[in-house]
Design a protein around this motif. Structure first.
Motif, PDB file in Angstrom:
ATOM      1  N   ASP A  88      -5.177  -1.602  -4.946  1.00  0.00           N
ATOM      2  CA  ASP A  88      -4.581  -2.036  -3.685  1.00  0.00           C
ATOM      3  C   ASP A  88      -5.389  -3.191  -3.103  1.00  0.00           C
ATOM      4  O   ASP A  88      -6.413  -2.986  -2.471  1.00  0.00           O
ATOM      5  N   GLU A  89      -4.931  -4.395  -3.348  1.00  0.00           N
ATOM      6  CA  GLU A  89      -5.629  -5.614  -2.926  1.00  0.00           C
ATOM      7  C   GLU A  89      -7.122  -5.548  -3.270  1.00  0.00           C
ATOM      8  O   GLU A  89      -7.977  -5.668  -2.386  1.00  0.00           O
TER       9      GLU A  89
ATOM     10  N   SER B  10       0.836  -1.207   0.000  1.00  0.00           N
ATOM     11  CA  SER B  10       0.000   0.000   0.000  1.00  0.00           C
ATOM     12  C   SER B  10       0.867   1.252   0.000  1.00  0.00           C
ATOM     13  O   SER B  10       0.578   2.217  -0.715  1.00  0.00           O
TER      14      SER B  10
HETATM   15 MG   LIG Z   1      -2.148  -2.823   2.178  1.00  0.00          MG
END
Ligand SMILES: [Mg+2]
Ligand SMILES: Nc1ncnc2c1ncn2[C@@H]1O[C@H](COP(=O)(O)OP(=O)(O)O)[C@@H](O)[C@H]1O
Lengths: 258, 278
Positions: free
Chosen positions: B177-178, B49
């Motif tokens: 992000d994921e 992140s």
């Molecule tokens: Mg993360």
């Protein structure tokens, strides 16, 4: 997290070793001391008051006098009554709406996650505290000196300013409890600060803003009779005229000795 | 796509980021070519992140430099940063939609950087943007949900709304992000396919962080592995096997690493459920 290596935390030098668990934390102890001090002071204060049962019995005569002077209660005629109630509602609605609107920028300043600068945060909170601290009756009296007698404006201003305290406080709390994600998503997309607020925060806290304003409206409506008494043109106004000619009644009601 | 001679769209060199005494990124070098689809692989806490946030200009490096879309990120003014962020779109694990707003309005907020001043309510956006937003919703297959409150949608649908919102930026880079870490396998599959399709159709450059090796393998052009803030793997996906990834990325036997990831997933979903209850 499960990894098969030494946890990374071990190679980080910690600033201080974790404090051993204590039974009583200093903040708790301080709170307890303050409580005990307040209790002791209350008992002392009560003992210095001239508070005896014979005094209470003696005041019954005063109470009787108050109720006697209330009779007969003279209500205005139906038309006047309707007009006054309408006027009161108008004053309370306008005042509350004004307060709710002013509360938005005040709360925006006061909330930790939206304030543009720490100094402005204190300004926002100070506005909230001061407006909450000054009673609306005092504001109404002050404003009634600057407007024509019976004008509704002092009432609107008084309610509008005093209510900012509560609405902005609760609204700022709601902003601080809102989810940061949508706001940060707008920031990540290149949005400005105001776009972050109106696009990411305000829609989340809108229900709480409305609920707080309605709650405050309720309080203001119940307080409006007293505002009218203060001479700012609400339904309490007619009550003010007869009793202002008879200060004895108010003195008796407040229990002070002549 | 990897290995073509196009100019890099992201160049990161010697990037180190510290949060207090905690080092989130350490000496990261990374170059991404225009149109490349890169998977960022790493366990939770490995710095994925933080790296993505740097590329979007949301963090400033402790050391090192970043060039994104020809801009030297760490030197940009606040105003230029916003302009950069508007050209780089980002989607998140938790979607980050406003639950009480309609799907359409959520999508429209993706265009805020093109407007001056705040907007509240769908009708406060120009008509052309509304039409564009409906077009993007159609593209992610959610046109019929345009006027529903976004909180009523399933997780997979919400992430597709977030993708439509990202498209409103007309971005050149999409950071994810994921994006599927909170989704069930079927929705994950659908969202990953959608991102891939859009990247191909629009020539988008995509950097997508994941922590599931399985999803990563068949998906991107290239895998970059992060561990404790350091790049430990950077290789084209072609012909890569799972055990190869495991070896470099975890330096432990594949089964053990896989178990570690599964444990982590279970913990995360537990936390999510708890969060929902709270
Ligand atoms: Mg993360
Ligand atoms: N804003 C922040 N403040 C302090 N520490 C942070 C912050 N953001 C991330 N970190 C730390 O940096 C490390 C990497 O975090 P992150 O980039 O979120 O990893 P990942 O996305 O791979 O899970 C973690 O140790 C995390 O605690």
């Amino acid at each position: 997290m499960t990894t098969l290596e030494a946890p990374p935390a071990t190679d980080l030098p910690r600033a201080e070793a974790p404090a051993p668990p204590r039974l009583i934390r200093p903040s708790r102890l301080a709170a307890l001391l303050v409580l005990v001090a307040m209790l002791a002071f209350s008992i002392y204060a009560l003992s210095t008051l001239d508070f005896t049962w014979s005094n209470v019995l003696g005041s019954v005569a005063n109470a009787v006098k108050v109720f006697q002077e209330m009779d007969p209660i003279s209500l205005p005629g139906p038309a006047d009554l309707a007009y006054l109630i309408g006027l009161t509602l108008g004053i309370v609605i306008l005042g509350t709406v004004v307060a709710a609107l002013i509360s938005v920028p005040v709360a925006w300043l006061a909330a930790e996650n939206t304030t543009p600068a720490a100094g402005l945060r204190w300004l926002g909170r100070a506005v909230g505290v001061v407006t909450r601290a000054v009673p609306d009756v005092v504001l109404a009296l002050a404003f009634s000196l600057t407007f024509a007698l019976g004008s509704p404006l002092p009432g609107i201003f008084a309610i509008g300013i005093h209510s900012v305290g509560m609405i902005s406080k609760l609204f700022a709390d709601a902003i601080e409890h809102s989810d940061d994600g949508p706001r940060l998503a707008i920031r990540a997309a290149g949005g400005s600060r105001s776009q972050e607020f109106w696009g990411g925060v305000f829609p989340q806290v809108l229900p709480s803003w409305i609920a707080t304003a309605l709650h405050r409206f309720d309080i203001n409506l119940r307080g409006s009779a007293i505002l009218g008494y203060a001479g700012v043109g609400a339904s309490g106004t007619p009550c003010a005229s007869p009793s202002s000619t008879s200060p004895r009644a108010t003195a008796a009601a407040s229990g002070s000795r002549p | 796509m990897n290995g073509t001679a196009t100019a890099p769209i992201v160049t990161i060199s010697g990037l180190t980021k510290r949060f207090g005494s905690n080092r989130a990124l350490h000496d990261v070098d990374l170059t991404v070519a225009r149109g490349e689809v890169v998977v960022l692989l790493g366990l939770s806490g490995s710095g994925k992140s933080t790296l993505l946030r740097h590329i979007d200009g949301l963090e400033s490096p402790s050391e090192g430099s970043l060039d994104v879309l020809g801009e030297r990120v760490e030197t940009l003014s606040q105003k230029s940063l916003r302009s950069l962020r508007s050209r780089v779109a980002m989607i998140f694990q938790q979607f980050e939609l406003v639950p009480s707003l309609t799907v359409l309005e959520n999508v429209l907020t993706g265009a805020l950087s093109r407007l001056s001043g705040p907007r509240l309510g769908v009708w406060t956006y120009p008509r052309a943007l509304r039409r564009q937003a409906l077009g993007h919703l159609d593209r992610v297959g959610l046109l019929e949900k345009a006027y529903e409150r976004s909180e009523l949608l399933s997780g997979g649908q919400q992430q597709r709304v977030a993708i439509a919102r990202a498209l409103m930026q007309e971005p050149q880079i999409l950071l994810a992000d994921e994006p599927v870490a909170s989704l069930d396998p079927e929705s994950s599959e659908q969202v990953m396919r959608l991102i891939r399709e859009i990247a191909a159709d629009d020539g988008l450059t995509v950097i997508c962080s994941l922590h599931q090796v399985d999803l990563a393998l068949g998906w991107g052009d290239r895998i970059v592995g992060l561990r404790h803030g350091e790049v430990v793997l950077d290789t084209p996906t072609d012909g890569l096997t799972k055990s190869q990834v495991m070896e470099v990325y975890g330096r432990v036997t594949p089964t053990a690493e896989l178990r570690a990831i599964e444990t982590e997933l279970a913990t995360e979903s537990l936390l999510l459920t708890r969060g929902a209850e709270a």
